[in-house]
Motif scaffolding. Structure first.
Motif, mmCIF file in Angstrom:
data_model
loop_
_atom_site.group_PDB
_atom_site.id
_atom_site.type_symbol
_atom_site.label_atom_id
_atom_site.label_comp_id
_atom_site.label_asym_id
_atom_site.label_seq_id
_atom_site.Cartn_x
_atom_site.Cartn_y
_atom_site.Cartn_z
ATOM 1 N N GLU A 49 16.998 83.190 27.939
ATOM 2 C CA GLU A 49 17.354 81.604 27.589
ATOM 3 C C GLU A 49 18.788 81.379 27.554
ATOM 4 N N GLU A 107 15.672 77.944 16.831
ATOM 5 C CA GLU A 107 15.406 76.582 16.359
ATOM 6 C C GLU A 107 14.171 75.776 17.294
ATOM 7 N N GLN A 108 14.298 75.994 18.450
ATOM 8 C CA GLN A 108 13.172 75.656 19.333
ATOM 9 C C GLN A 108 11.689 76.103 19.158
ATOM 10 N N LEU A 159 18.576 79.039 19.639
ATOM 11 C CA LEU A 159 17.450 79.064 20.494
ATOM 12 C C LEU A 159 16.226 79.448 19.770
ATOM 13 N N SER A 192 18.112 70.001 29.926
ATOM 14 C CA SER A 192 19.273 70.132 29.045
ATOM 15 C C SER A 192 19.871 71.404 29.532
ATOM 16 N N HIS A 193 19.217 72.654 29.808
ATOM 17 C CA HIS A 193 20.025 73.734 30.253
ATOM 18 C C HIS A 193 20.861 73.614 31.387
ATOM 19 N N ARG A 229 21.327 79.012 29.590
ATOM 20 C CA ARG A 229 22.087 77.843 28.981
ATOM 21 C C ARG A 229 23.597 78.003 29.164
ATOM 22 N N ARG A 232 10.504 83.104 19.191
ATOM 23 C CA ARG A 232 10.685 83.935 20.824
ATOM 24 C C ARG A 232 10.560 85.202 20.464
#
Length: 198
Positions: free
Chosen positions: A24, A12-13, A10, A150-151, A28, A16
């Motif tokens: 998140e 990597e996006q 997470l 995508s989730h 997911r 946070r």
């Protein structure tokens, strides 16, 4: 279940803070494996200690953001590139319960009805399977809809795994029941053969 690597993925996006990561992660996975915020922050502390994440500022409300380090990116790539090890399977409570029920149930004064344990679990697993199948219908509609994200696909993959796992468990329970019946019939068959020989 690698919470550690899930959080790295997470991050990597982008940076946070803990509550965002928790939300998140659950989005997911469809909250299949719920996390509490304390667990997230404990894991972030370990990741920081190991040099895989670092603090990356905070917002006006005092939320500390975390960002992936280069070492964290390498760790994440290795996790994605390495197959999940199946040599040491995780303990399965149901398998342990049935193994114990069979051995305890074999005692003369036992109160354990192994067949009833199997039937109760099969009914429970069948209900879970039906629930997952209903959720899958909704997830498919979301994935095929115009606003698919995508989730949504991630949740569908988790649901597929849960469905296959429940189906496999029902198949295994049916197999256990068949083995119990065959095992119970063996002493009676031997006794009948002995009676005919006398």
């Amino acid at each position: 279940m690698s919470i550690r690597h899930g959080l790295l993925a997470l991050l990597e996006q982008g940076p946070r803070y803990g509550y965002q990561l928790r939300s998140e992660f659950e989005a997911r996975t469809g909250a299949t494996w719920p996390l509490n915020v304390g667990q997230v922050y404990t894991t972030l502390g370990r990741l920081e200690r190991d040099g895989l994440v670092k603090p990356h500022g905070e917002d006006a409300e005092g939320h500390v953001f975390y960002a992936l380090t280069d070492a964290g990116r390498i760790e994440l790539r290795e996790w994605f590139d390495t197959p999940v090890d199946r040599k040491s399977p995780p303990r399965d409570e149901l398998a342990i319960k049935l193994a114990m029920a069979v051995t305890v149930g074999a005692l003369e004064d036992s109160q354990v009805d192994v067949a009833a344990v199997i039937q109760a679990q099969r009914a429970h697993t069948m209900a879970a399977l039906q629930g997952c199948t209903r959720l899958k219908a909704r997830a498919l509609a979301a994935v095929e809809g115009p606003a698919a994200e995508s989730h949504d696909l991630a949740w569908l993959l988790v649901l597929d795994q849960l469905i296959f796992q429940a189906e496999a468990e029902i198949h295994w329970l049916n197999n256990c029941e068949t083995r119990l019946i065959r095992h119970a019939a063996r002493p009676a068959a031997k006794a009948a053969v002995r009676g005919e020989q006398q």
